[in-house]
Design a protein around this motif. Structure first.
Motif, mmCIF file in Angstrom:
data_model
loop_
_atom_site.group_PDB
_atom_site.id
_atom_site.type_symbol
_atom_site.label_atom_id
_atom_site.label_comp_id
_atom_site.label_asym_id
_atom_site.label_seq_id
_atom_site.Cartn_x
_atom_site.Cartn_y
_atom_site.Cartn_z
ATOM 1 N N ARG A 64 126.175 8.146 124.311
ATOM 2 C CA ARG A 64 126.185 8.201 122.852
ATOM 3 C C ARG A 64 125.502 9.475 122.351
ATOM 4 O O ARG A 64 125.970 10.127 121.413
ATOM 5 N N SER A 65 124.384 9.829 122.968
ATOM 6 C CA SER A 65 123.654 11.018 122.534
ATOM 7 C C SER A 65 124.392 12.304 122.908
ATOM 8 O O SER A 65 124.342 13.292 122.172
ATOM 9 N N THR A 68 126.809 12.673 120.191
ATOM 10 C CA THR A 68 126.153 13.122 118.963
ATOM 11 C C THR A 68 125.937 14.630 118.988
ATOM 12 O O THR A 68 126.062 15.305 117.961
ATOM 13 N N SER A 92 125.982 15.730 114.019
ATOM 14 C CA SER A 92 126.699 14.775 113.176
ATOM 15 C C SER A 92 126.472 13.370 113.687
ATOM 16 O O SER A 92 126.524 13.108 114.890
ATOM 17 N N TYR A 93 126.206 12.460 112.742
ATOM 18 C CA TYR A 93 126.009 11.049 113.078
ATOM 19 C C TYR A 93 127.067 10.244 112.338
ATOM 20 O O TYR A 93 126.823 9.715 111.251
ATOM 21 N N ALA A 174 123.660 5.914 110.985
ATOM 22 C CA ALA A 174 123.372 7.337 111.180
ATOM 23 C C ALA A 174 121.898 7.555 111.497
ATOM 24 O O ALA A 174 121.548 8.371 112.363
ATOM 25 N N GLN A 177 121.366 6.665 115.095
ATOM 26 C CA GLN A 177 121.858 7.707 116.001
ATOM 27 C C GLN A 177 120.895 8.889 116.051
ATOM 28 O O GLN A 177 120.634 9.447 117.125
ATOM 29 N N GLN A 178 120.379 9.268 114.896
ATOM 30 C CA GLN A 178 119.419 10.373 114.853
ATOM 31 C C GLN A 178 118.162 10.020 115.632
ATOM 32 O O GLN A 178 117.657 10.826 116.430
#
Length: 238
Positions: A64-65, A68, A92-93, A174, A177-178
């Motif tokens: 996932r990262s 990202t 970008s998320y 988002a 994700q960040q």
């Protein structure tokens, strides 16, 4: 032996501590160094799990990262493909960019923390501190990110302002994700735990100005790390 098969056969069991971070860094290094070519499809999650001696959820977290950062793209039913060997300079998320969050969060979450100090219920104040305790104990990086997201959402809800609550809820994915990426690249969990507890304690104490300052400090640290990551990626491309 093919490039991918050769890389996959080079088994690299890793320590359970910070396992997702280690998997992320190893695959990222293989991509940015050119050992894994642009356009190639990464081995399956199960194959990667065997290579590193970890579970599939840990591999999924690392992937996932990587996505990202813009290095890879996971296509349902087809696998994960390498898009570029150079990380994107604009993180970008999903539907939000890193710049979107950096610019917007201080105008939402800082006043929300101040209002939460004045309006929170006893149950909400207790729940915030319990989330801090849970984050301190949590060793699974992905579960920690979920707790982090719950923490920020609860503060917005505790503000008593439905607009703040809706915006933070809408951006929750988002923000997660960040947070996940920052933990992968900058090992932010321990520092965040300290910052979160300061925010929760000032809200429990009903101190509006201290709550505002605590949230400003937390988001300031997040901005600093995100900015440094993007600057480092630009430097590598120049």
């Amino acid at each position: 032996m093919s490039e991918l098969a050769d890389w996959l056969s080079d088994a690299s069991p890793i320590s359970r501590k910070n396992a997702a971070e280690s998997v992320f860094e190893d695959i990222r290094s293989a991509i940015t160094s050119g050992r894994l070519s642009v356009g190639a499809r990464l081995p399956s999650e199960s194959s990667l799990a065997v290579r590193y001696g970890v579970s599939r959820p840990i591999v999924r977290e690392a992937l996932r990262s990587l996505q990202t950062l813009g290095l890879t793209q996971t296509r349902t039913g087809s696998g994960t493909f390498i898009l570029t060997s150079t990380p994107s300079t604009e993180l970008s998320y999903g539907s939000y960019s890193a710049r979107d969050l950096i610019e917007a969060r201080p105008f939402i979450e800082v006043p929300a923390a101040g209002w939460a100090a004045l309006r929170r219920s006893d149950e909400q104040a207790t729940a915030l501190l319990q989330l801090c305790d849970a984050m301190d104990r949590q060793t699974d990086p992905h579960k920690w990110v979920l707790l982090d997201s719950e923490f920020h959402t609860l503060i917005a809800e505790s503000s008593g302002n439905a607009v703040f609550a809706k915006i933070v809820t809408d951006a929750r994915g988002a923000i997660s994700q960040q947070s996940e990426l920052l933990n992968m690249m900058a090992h932010r969990r321990e520092a965040s735990n300290i910052e979160h507890r300061r925010i929760a304690e000032t809200i429990q104490a009903g101190n509006e100005q201290d709550a505002i300052k605590a949230m400003e400090a937390h988001l300031g640290q997040v901005k600093q790390v995100v900015t440094s990551i993007m600057a480092a990626d630009r430097s590598r491309q120049s």
